[in-house]
Each structure stands twice: as C-alpha cells, then as structure tokens.
Design an enzyme around this catalytic site. Structure first.
Site, PDB file in Angstrom:
ATOM      1  N   HIS A   1       0.772  -0.893   0.213  1.00  9.78           N
ATOM      2  CA  HIS A   1       0.098   0.248   0.230  1.00  9.78           C
ATOM      3  C   HIS A   1       0.704   1.395   0.010  1.00  9.78           C
ATOM      4  O   HIS A   1       0.536   2.481   0.386  1.00  9.78           O
ATOM      5  CB  HIS A   1      -1.271   0.393   0.990  1.00  9.78           C
ATOM      6  CG  HIS A   1      -0.621   0.383   2.472  1.00  9.78           C
ATOM      7  ND1 HIS A   1      -0.099  -0.965   3.668  1.00  9.78           N
ATOM      8  CD2 HIS A   1      -0.341   1.778   2.799  1.00  9.78           C
ATOM      9  CE1 HIS A   1      -0.007   0.087   4.756  1.00  9.78           C
ATOM     10  NE2 HIS A   1       0.149   1.447   4.237  1.00  9.78           N
TER      11      HIS A   1
ATOM     12  N   ASP B   1      -0.175  -8.001   1.638  1.00 12.84           N
ATOM     13  CA  ASP B   1       0.369  -6.196   1.718  1.00 12.84           C
ATOM     14  C   ASP B   1       1.989  -5.971   1.471  1.00 12.84           C
ATOM     15  O   ASP B   1       2.829  -5.428   2.243  1.00 12.84           O
ATOM     16  CB  ASP B   1       0.046  -6.104   2.931  1.00 12.84           C
ATOM     17  CG  ASP B   1       0.078  -4.060   2.361  1.00 12.84           C
ATOM     18  OD1 ASP B   1      -0.017  -3.184   0.835  1.00 12.84           O
ATOM     19  OD2 ASP B   1       0.098  -3.067   3.582  1.00 12.84           O
TER      20      ASP B   1
ATOM     21  N   GLY C   1       3.013   7.218   7.678  1.00 11.17           N
ATOM     22  CA  GLY C   1       5.217   6.941   7.280  1.00 11.17           C
ATOM     23  C   GLY C   1       5.629   5.941   8.118  1.00 11.17           C
ATOM     24  O   GLY C   1       6.727   5.577   7.103  1.00 11.17           O
ATOM     25  N   ASN C   2       4.839   5.255   8.684  1.00  9.95           N
ATOM     26  CA  ASN C   2       6.182   4.043   9.847  1.00  9.95           C
ATOM     27  C   ASN C   2       5.100   2.974   8.427  1.00  9.95           C
ATOM     28  O   ASN C   2       6.522   1.840   8.832  1.00  9.95           O
ATOM     29  CB  ASN C   2       4.976   3.811  10.998  1.00  9.95           C
ATOM     30  CG  ASN C   2       5.938   4.218  11.928  1.00  9.95           C
ATOM     31  OD1 ASN C   2       5.199   5.222  12.502  1.00  9.95           O
ATOM     32  ND2 ASN C   2       6.972   4.292  12.439  1.00  9.95           N
ATOM     33  N   SER C   3       4.565   3.203   8.139  1.00 11.68           N
ATOM     34  CA  SER C   3       4.232   2.316   7.326  1.00 11.68           C
ATOM     35  C   SER C   3       5.547   1.165   6.418  1.00 11.68           C
ATOM     36  O   SER C   3       5.884   1.851   5.530  1.00 11.68           O
ATOM     37  CB  SER C   3       3.037   2.029   5.815  1.00 11.68           C
ATOM     38  OG  SER C   3       1.743   1.866   6.446  1.00 11.68           O
TER      39      SER C   3
ATOM     40  N   LEU D   1      -6.118 -25.089  -2.769  1.00  8.78           N
ATOM     41  CA  LEU D   1      -7.084 -26.285  -2.379  1.00  8.78           C
ATOM     42  C   LEU D   1      -8.644 -25.507  -2.714  1.00  8.78           C
ATOM     43  O   LEU D   1      -8.321 -24.896  -1.729  1.00  8.78           O
ATOM     44  CB  LEU D   1      -7.027 -27.237  -0.654  1.00  8.78           C
ATOM     45  CG  LEU D   1      -5.639 -27.588  -0.572  1.00  8.78           C
ATOM     46  CD1 LEU D   1      -5.804 -28.314   0.773  1.00  8.78           C
ATOM     47  CD2 LEU D   1      -5.341 -29.034  -1.446  1.00  8.78           C
ATOM     48  N   GLY D   2      -9.642 -26.782  -2.757  1.00  4.69           N
ATOM     49  CA  GLY D   2     -11.062 -27.219  -3.601  1.00  4.69           C
ATOM     50  C   GLY D   2     -10.860 -26.668  -4.997  1.00  4.69           C
ATOM     51  O   GLY D   2     -10.541 -26.067  -5.659  1.00  4.69           O
TER      52      GLY D   2
END
Length: 194
Positions: free
Chosen positions: A26, A56, A136-138, A193-194
């Site tokens: 992001h 992310d 801003g820490n992301s 799976l599935g």
C-alpha cells in the site's frame, strides 16, 4: 483545473547490501515514480521487483552497493509480553523509534481486502503491539531486543487516523517466504485447495 501530483511517504527495510528493500504494497501501490531516501540523505530511484497485495508486501531494488542491512529474526519465537521496537519515518520524521510489547500474535483483522482484479484473498496473521506507529511508519521494521527484524509494520487500529494504542506488523515468517518468491519469480507461489 489541472490534476495535481500526489506524493505519498512510507518506510522500508534494506535486506541486502546490493539494494533490495522490503516495504508495504500500500506504500507503493499506484506510484509512477519511486524515490528511496536513505538516512544519510542519499536518494535513489527504485524499481519494483514484485508486489503481493494478499499480504500487503512489496520488494523494491535500488542501484547501490555496500548498504547496511538488518538481520532477520524468528517471529515464531516471539512471545506475548516481549519488548519490541518499531522503526520508521512517521509524519516525515526521519528514523523514529518507539517501544512497546507484543500484545498478541496471529491477529486477523480483515483489513487486507480482496484484490478484485486477481480474485485473491487477504492473508493476515499480524503481530499486535502497543509500540506507537503512525502514518509514514508503514513498511518500517519491527525489531526485537537483539535488533533482529521480526516484522514489517503495516497498520494501526484507529478511529481518528492517528495512533491510539494498537499497531500491527507482518511477521518475518511470512515476509521471508513472500520476498524470496518475489525475488526469484516476480510473484508469490501459492498452493490452493478446493
């Protein structure tokens, strides 16, 4: 009216001496130009190696040599109550460090939404801490008391948009797998799976 350029900011973690950097998807999503500024004020244009909206995470590359790197720790060994440090650049403040404790592990919040283009599901297993994390820490580092990377700071729980007591990081057990695949294949290899 002419459209105005938008500028976004975030943090990242240098994981190799030759310029590979991990951050949040992001942080870089939709960007036309990526510029990485190091703590010593050197700036580089960055290239996207790969992204994984499901977790992310994003892997970037800058053309540099002999960069300082962080050692990966084992996020599975973290214990609730253990001290951690959140490192990043909130509010355009360079190299800010906050301290807190691990409040929970394997937390799922439903914040990584499905990617409608690729019909992928969000995969969440966050480390929850009370270390102060703000916009801003992301993409910044969550480190243990040995200075080892144990997570990538991703989000906060807030009704105001600013820190209100809870922050969340992607554990290195997930980060390691995702960035290895992004570096080798440009995409994440997953079995379904599935």
């Amino acid at each position: 009216m002419q459209p105005q350029p938008r500028v976004g900011m975030g943090s990242g973690v240098i994981i190799s001496t030759d310029g590979y950097i991990v951050t949040n998807n992001h942080v870089i999503d939709g960007a036309d130009i990526l510029e990485v500024t190091l703590n010593d004020k050197r700036s580089f244009n960055a290239k996207v190696i790969g992204t994984d909206p499901s977790t992310d995470l994003a892997l970037l590359k800058i053309e540099a040599k002999d960069l300082p790197i962080i050692t990966f720790g084992d996020s599975d060994k973290l214990k609730v109550g253990e001290w951690v440090l959140a490192v990043g650049n909130p509010f355009q403040l360079t190299s800010t460090v906050t301290a807190g404790i691990v409040s929970a592990k394997a937390r799922s919040l439903g914040i990584i939404s499905s990617n409608s283009k690729n019909h992928t599901m969000g995969l969440e297993s966050f480390i929850q801490t009370d270390a102060a994390v703000n916009p801003g820490n992301s993409g910044g580092a969550l480190v243990n008391t040995n200075g080892e990377l144990v997570g990538i700071n991703t989000s906060i729980y807030s009704e105001t948009g600013a820190y209100s007591g809870y922050s969340f990081a992607i554990p290195t057990s997930i980060v390691s797998k995702v960035i290895t695949d992004l570096k080798q294949y440009g995409t994440v290899q997953r079995a379904v799976l599935g």
